[in-house]
Enzyme design. Structure first.
Site, PDB file in Angstrom:
ATOM      1  N   HIS A 170       0.829  -1.206   0.000  1.00 31.04           N
ATOM      2  CA  HIS A 170       0.000   0.000   0.000  1.00 31.04           C
ATOM      3  C   HIS A 170       0.865   1.258   0.000  1.00 31.04           C
ATOM      4  O   HIS A 170       0.593   2.212  -0.731  1.00 31.04           O
ATOM      5  CB  HIS A 170      -0.931   0.003   1.216  1.00 31.04           C
ATOM      6  CG  HIS A 170      -2.164  -0.808   1.028  1.00 31.04           C
ATOM      7  ND1 HIS A 170      -2.143  -2.181   0.943  1.00 31.04           N
ATOM      8  CD2 HIS A 170      -3.477  -0.446   0.920  1.00 31.04           C
ATOM      9  CE1 HIS A 170      -3.373  -2.641   0.798  1.00 31.04           C
ATOM     10  NE2 HIS A 170      -4.206  -1.606   0.764  1.00 31.04           N
TER      11      HIS A 170
ATOM     12  N   HIS B  23       1.295  -3.571   9.275  1.00 31.64           N
ATOM     13  CA  HIS B  23       2.717  -3.607   8.971  1.00 31.64           C
ATOM     14  C   HIS B  23       3.508  -2.979  10.109  1.00 31.64           C
ATOM     15  O   HIS B  23       2.954  -2.306  10.984  1.00 31.64           O
ATOM     16  CB  HIS B  23       3.015  -2.835   7.670  1.00 31.64           C
ATOM     17  CG  HIS B  23       2.544  -3.529   6.436  1.00 31.64           C
ATOM     18  ND1 HIS B  23       3.277  -4.518   5.804  1.00 31.64           N
ATOM     19  CD2 HIS B  23       1.412  -3.368   5.710  1.00 31.64           C
ATOM     20  CE1 HIS B  23       2.610  -4.935   4.742  1.00 31.64           C
ATOM     21  NE2 HIS B  23       1.482  -4.249   4.662  1.00 31.64           N
TER      22      HIS B  23
END
Length: 266
Positions: free
Chosen positions: A169, A211
């Protein structure tokens, strides 16, 4: 009529029961957010003085990365500190997913009104595919496990990732932001909007505990550098037409030569 001792015992039992219920609810609420549960992270960051300085420094940086990632994961689940804004953060996260970007780019490419617009959308589609391949390659090489988290959501079930480094992303957001700034955006307000969107998409990966901090940081740097490669490999519409015509001509020539050989044999 109950004695004072029995009343005290019953009150004490009720208090113990309510305390046990409260502790059970706390444990249940904390276990629903596995990212912050004890034992969720099994990394061993013990350091010995006999280890090389590089190993000590690396373990120290990884420990800081893990600590900072935990502190930023305030939307990891509904019971987190900022769990009330979790749906909004997930909406921002979805705006950076590769599927809507590819669908929108291909649709705009097919519906383009000018050659310039089609050329830009063509290169954006190629840039998205290139970013997807690069991220997959680095993830396969590094193989860093993603943070433990609640995977009962629909999006997490269908789009689950095994590896964490780097953040796709963040890489996609940085690459698309630089692409838009160079090719489509020409006002200061739009530039601010594009940069803000890329920052929010990257931040959503940390707030949702998808993450680690280093995953997002490397993803941003990777996406920023990828546009330089896209700019060098820019595909013009005329070059694409010429390449298609040359390829089609070569196939026709081979087919024509094959027919001549068949006729010669007869």
């Amino acid at each position: 009529m109950s004695s004072p001792g029995s009343r005290r015992n019953s009150c004490r039992g009720a208090a113990c029961g309510s305390r046990a219920t409260f502790e059970y609810q706390v444990r249940r609420r904390s276990s629903s957010c596995s990212y912050f549960a004890s034992g969720a992270q099994t990394g061993n960051f013990s350091v010995r003085l006999s280890q090389p300085i590089f190993t000590v420094t690396l373990r120290f940086l990884l420990a800081i990365d893990l600590w900072l990632s935990k502190r930023l994961g305030v939307c990891a689940c509904e019971g987190s500190a900022w769990g009330s804004i979790r749906p909004l953060v997930r909406l921002v996260e979805f705006s950076g997913h590769v599927i809507p970007w590819l669908i929108g780019t291909v649709y705009t490419l097919l519906r383009g009104r000018s050659v310039e617009e089609q050329e830009i959308m063509l290169n954006l589609a190629l840039a998205l595919i290139l970013d997807l391949l690069f991220v997959r390659l680095v993830k396969t090489l590094v193989r860093r496990r993603m943070p433990a988290q609640n995977r009962s959501e629909i999006l997490s079930t269908f789009f689950v990732e095994r590896y964490s480094f780097p953040s796709g992303h963040a890489s996609r957001a940085a690459m698309c932001a630089r692409f838009f700034l160079a090719q489509l955006v020409d006002t200061d307000s739009m530039r601010l909007l594009v940069v803000g969107w890329a920052a929010l998409v990257s931040l959503s990966r940390l707030l949702l505990a998808r993450h680690y901090v280093t995953d997002v940081g490397f993803g941003l740097a990777m996406g920023y550098c990828q546009y330089s490669l896209v700019e060098r490999l820019w595909v013009t519409w005329n070059w694409l037409q010429d390449a298609l015509l040359i390829g089609l001509g070569e196939r026709l020539n081979r087919a024509y030569d094959g027919l001549w050989m068949i006729d010669g044999k007869h």
